[in-house]
Enzyme design. Structure first.
Site, PDB file in Angstrom:
ATOM      1  N   HIS A   1      56.138  21.425  57.647  1.00  0.00           N
ATOM      2  CA  HIS A   1      57.522  21.758  58.008  1.00  0.00           C
ATOM      3  C   HIS A   1      57.784  23.255  58.038  1.00  0.00           C
ATOM      4  CE1 HIS A   1      57.290  21.996  53.722  1.00  0.00           C
ATOM      5  NE2 HIS A   1      58.455  22.626  53.700  1.00  0.00           N
ATOM      6  N   ASP A   2      56.785  24.034  57.628  1.00  0.00           N
ATOM      7  CA  ASP A   2      56.929  25.499  57.629  1.00  0.00           C
ATOM      8  C   ASP A   2      56.107  26.148  58.740  1.00  0.00           C
ATOM      9  OD1 ASP A   2      56.790  25.772  53.983  1.00  0.00           O
ATOM     10  OD2 ASP A   2      58.505  25.475  55.328  1.00  0.00           O
TER      11      ASP A   2
ATOM     12  N   ASP B   1      58.224  15.285  46.992  1.00  0.00           N
ATOM     13  CA  ASP B   1      58.102  16.740  46.925  1.00  0.00           C
ATOM     14  C   ASP B   1      58.730  17.202  45.610  1.00  0.00           C
ATOM     15  OD1 ASP B   1      58.059  18.878  49.801  1.00  0.00           O
ATOM     16  OD2 ASP B   1      57.735  19.450  47.709  1.00  0.00           O
TER      17      ASP B   1
ATOM     18  N   ASP C   1      55.793  22.002  45.222  1.00  0.00           N
ATOM     19  CA  ASP C   1      56.234  23.184  45.955  1.00  0.00           C
ATOM     20  C   ASP C   1      55.893  24.459  45.174  1.00  0.00           C
ATOM     21  OD1 ASP C   1      57.916  23.995  48.288  1.00  0.00           O
ATOM     22  OD2 ASP C   1      59.137  24.898  46.715  1.00  0.00           O
TER      23      ASP C   1
ATOM     24  N   GLU D   1      51.006  23.180  46.223  1.00  0.00           N
ATOM     25  CA  GLU D   1      51.089  24.194  47.271  1.00  0.00           C
ATOM     26  C   GLU D   1      50.856  25.558  46.629  1.00  0.00           C
ATOM     27  OE1 GLU D   1      54.932  25.426  48.583  1.00  0.00           O
ATOM     28  OE2 GLU D   1      54.254  25.982  50.577  1.00  0.00           O
TER      29      GLU D   1
HETATM   30  O1  TEU Z   1      57.296  27.299  50.987  1.00  0.00           O
HETATM   31  C1  TEU Z   1      56.646  28.283  50.247  1.00  0.00           C
HETATM   32  C2  TEU Z   1      56.692  29.564  50.905  1.00  0.00           C
HETATM   33  O2  TEU Z   1      56.520  30.520  50.233  1.00  0.00           O
HETATM   34  C3  TEU Z   1      56.823  29.684  52.368  1.00  0.00           C
HETATM   35  O3  TEU Z   1      58.168  29.476  52.675  1.00  0.00           O
HETATM   36  C4  TEU Z   1      56.334  31.077  52.765  1.00  0.00           C
HETATM   37  O4  TEU Z   1      56.600  31.968  51.748  1.00  0.00           O
HETATM   38  C5  TEU Z   1      57.027  31.647  53.910  1.00  0.00           C
HETATM   39  O5  TEU Z   1      57.284  30.686  54.868  1.00  0.00           O
HETATM   40  C6  TEU Z   1      56.163  32.773  54.441  1.00  0.00           C
HETATM   41  O6  TEU Z   1      56.647  33.172  55.684  1.00  0.00           O
HETATM   42  C7  TEU Z   1      57.810  26.270  50.158  1.00  0.00           C
HETATM   43  C8  TEU Z   1      58.375  25.203  51.070  1.00  0.00           C
HETATM   44  O7  TEU Z   1      57.316  24.629  51.833  1.00  0.00           O
HETATM   45  C9  TEU Z   1      59.424  25.872  51.942  1.00  0.00           C
HETATM   46  O8  TEU Z   1      59.931  24.969  52.926  1.00  0.00           O
HETATM   47  C10 TEU Z   1      60.546  26.361  51.039  1.00  0.00           C
HETATM   48  O9  TEU Z   1      61.485  27.079  51.817  1.00  0.00           O
HETATM   49  C11 TEU Z   1      60.008  27.282  49.938  1.00  0.00           C
HETATM   50  O10 TEU Z   1      58.820  26.805  49.315  1.00  0.00           O
HETATM   51  C12 TEU Z   1      61.030  27.403  48.822  1.00  0.00           C
HETATM   52  O11 TEU Z   1      61.129  26.149  48.179  1.00  0.00           O
END
Ligand code: TEU
Ligand code: CA
Length: 565
Positions: A319-320, A101, A203, A245
């Protein structure tokens, strides 16, 4: 089999590991790299070709590693560089690549760069970040809000200026407009690539070209220029995969990132199909607005946009995001059938599948009753925002229970033993109590379990060129609860059908294309070699091959070799 010119990442299946929650080897309750190594045979059995490894770099873990304090070190709680090299070697011995990542839109405020930047305006590192003076009354330069709540502007008294932080106050954005910073990033990327990793998931790469004065953050004016430079400096000529992403990419802009002649990336992770189910005002913390016809239209648009160039990523989970069986189907009586249906309709489209840890056994959302059970920086930050705006705790809890990032981060459920075989002590985050029934050991013991089904899907991809190379045509686009499409490659046709309904569904007999359809896979009993039913049981899924192709291509035999009994 597909021809030798097909890049490995088009036939392979990816598997995302969130290291903190995957497997703990040393009993501190936190997943780690040796824990991953101990589970590589599970991944090899699944048949995946590469792992997307969420960050393992040194970090204060305010965002669980998406806040990097040292790009050249492994977080001690995850292990050492030797452990990492062992993971790469052990994975390679199982024909699995490790894709890391890359989190370079921002770093941690603990990073040496930021510490120096806060000591003096004159050091080179100061310009690695975005600084602006306060307004005359001392307030931030503008009212931009951060993703995790609060102002996007973080006041640094020692400097007397504000620093831009798109996500959290301890995640300062890196100033990509500074060539010296970009050189630091490229050197670091080459250092990891020279260590033998299989590529990068990038990311929020959409943010690196931002123009903060114009408040143009997403797909900013300089993004493609920077990615193309990165490609020249780090990626070109390497046998790797890169996935960017982007929460803002659309079918209309996708080829600008991953078109074959762009000299940028191989794929993007888009979120159009994810955000279509979000409340426009409340985002992920509003009600789940999932609607299948909308979902199908978005998927079909992406299949069409990248039909001849670029390449799709295929996923429902990471993971989000919440667990798919809970978010899109049924995590109760029809959980197993739902998990199989969602996987079949998602992963047999044209593109590379990305399985998220635990999805291969149908793990579900947890049940959070209280706010103090949530740990994610975004959940807690957005709770403060909602409360400050006069929102209700109950409403926020309902939304968070449906869609918070925390659901994906409960420890992987390996066995029914204490701590679910994840650790020998209490995990950093509470286990989902259903681990006693839903776990890898129990599911893998079932020849008709979710794992067995995922394993067949992965093998089908490798055995049938139509899955990797075939065209895509969505059928029944307006049907409210059935997703159906056909893949075609020369005389070979594959038909995939899934029902999202908890009730039986009857299809009009003329709904489906003519063909001598022979059943390859179904999640309801073992209805071998039956034509396509018009009455579908709840959450039914089926995959058929048009056997009229049998006379001309060895497709059936290839399929059967991929589908061990
Ligand atoms: O996530 C990108 C991100 O923008 C998401 O977190 C989204 O904005 C949010 O969940 C909307 O509700 C990436 C990674 O996948 C995430 O785990 C990180 O927290 C974030 O970037 C910062 O690095
Ligand atoms: Ca550990």
């Amino acid at each position: 089999m597909t021809d030798s010119n097909t890049p490995w990442w088009k036939t392979a299946t990816g598997y995302q590991i969130y290291p903190r929650s995957f497997c703990d080897s040393n009993g501190d309750g936190i997943g780690d790299i040796p824990g991953i190594v101990s589970r590589l045979d599970h991944l090899a059995d699944l048949g995946i070709g590469f792992v997307w490894l969420s960050p393992v770099y040194a970090s204060p873990m305010r965002d669980n590693g998406y806040d990097i304090a040292d790009y050249y070190a492994i977080a001690p709680e995850f292990g050492t560089l030797d452990d990492f090299d062992a993971l790469v070697a052990e994975a390679a011995a199982r024909q699995i690549r490790i894709v890391m990542d890359l989190v370079v839109n921002h770093c941690s405020s603990d990073h040496t760069w930021f510490r120096k930047a806060c000591e003096s305006r004159d050091c080179p590192e100061h310009e690695y970040f975005y600084w602006r003076d306060p307004r005359p009354d001392g307030s931030p330069p503008d009212d931009q809000r951060a993703c995790f709540g609060g102002s996007a502007w973080h006041w640094v008294p020692a400097i007397g200026r504000y620093c831009y932080c798109h996500f959290g106050p301890q995640q300062p954005d890196l100033n990509w407009h500074n060539p010296a910073l970009r050189t630091e990033i490229y050197n670091m990327m080459n250092w990891w690539l020279d260590r033998g990793i299989g590529g990068f998931r990038m990311d929020v790469i959409e943010l690196v070209g931002k123009d903060i004065d114009a408040r143009h953050y997403y797909e900013g004016p300089d993004m493609h220029r920077f990615i193309q430079e990165m490609h020249r400096e780090c990626l070109a000529g390497r046998d790797i995969v890169t996935i960017g992403e982007s929460w803002s990419v659309t079918p209309g802009t996708a080829l600008d990132y991953c078109g074959r002649d762009r000299g940028e990336l191989n794929m993007v992770f888009s979120f159009n199909h994810i955000q279509a189910a979000w409340d426009p005002a409340k985002g992920r913390f509003g009600p789940n607005l999932f609607d299948l016809p909308t979902h199908k239209k978005i998927l079909a648009d992406w299949q069409s946009a990248l039909a001849e160039d670029g390449w799709n990523s295929l996923y429902l989970s990471n993971h989000d995001l919440p667990r798919p069986v809970s978010h899109y189907a049924d995590d109760g009586v029809h959980r197993v059938r739902s998990a199989k249906m969602l996987a079949a309709v998602t992963y047999l489209m044209k593109g590379t599948p990305f399985i998220f840890q635990g999805e291969e056994i149908g793990m579900t959302n947890a049940r959070f009753e209280r706010l103090d059970q949530f740990q994610d920086i975004e959940t807690l930050g957005q709770f403060r925002e909602v409360m400050a705006a006069g929102g209700s705790v109950e409403e926020f809890l309902a939304g968070a229970n449906a869609n918070a990032r925390d659901h994906a981060r409960t420890p992987v459920q390996w066995t029914a033993d204490t701590w679910a075989g994840f650790s020998t002590s209490e995990p950093w985050m509470a286990l989902n109590p259903n681990y006693r029934e839903i776990n890898v050991a129990a599911d893998r013991a079932d020849p008709d379990g979710v794992f067995a089904w995922y394993r067949k899907l992965v093998r089908l991809r490798r055995a049938l060129p139509v899955v990797v190379e075939g065209t895509f045509e969505m059928l029944l686009p307006e049907h409210p609860s059935v997703l159906c499409y056909v893949r075609t490659l020369g005389p070979t046709r594959l038909l995939v059908l899934g029902s999202y309904s908890a009730d039986p569904v009857t299809l009009p007999p003329a709904a489906l294309p003519e063909g001598n359809w022979d059943l390859l896979l179904t999640n309801v009993g073992d209805i071998a070699h039956v034509a396509i039913p018009t009455s579908l049981p709840p959450f039914f899924a089926g995959v058929w091959l048009d056997v009229s192709a049998r006379k001309t291509t060895p497709t059936r035999q290839a399929a059967e070799s991929a589908l061990p009994s």
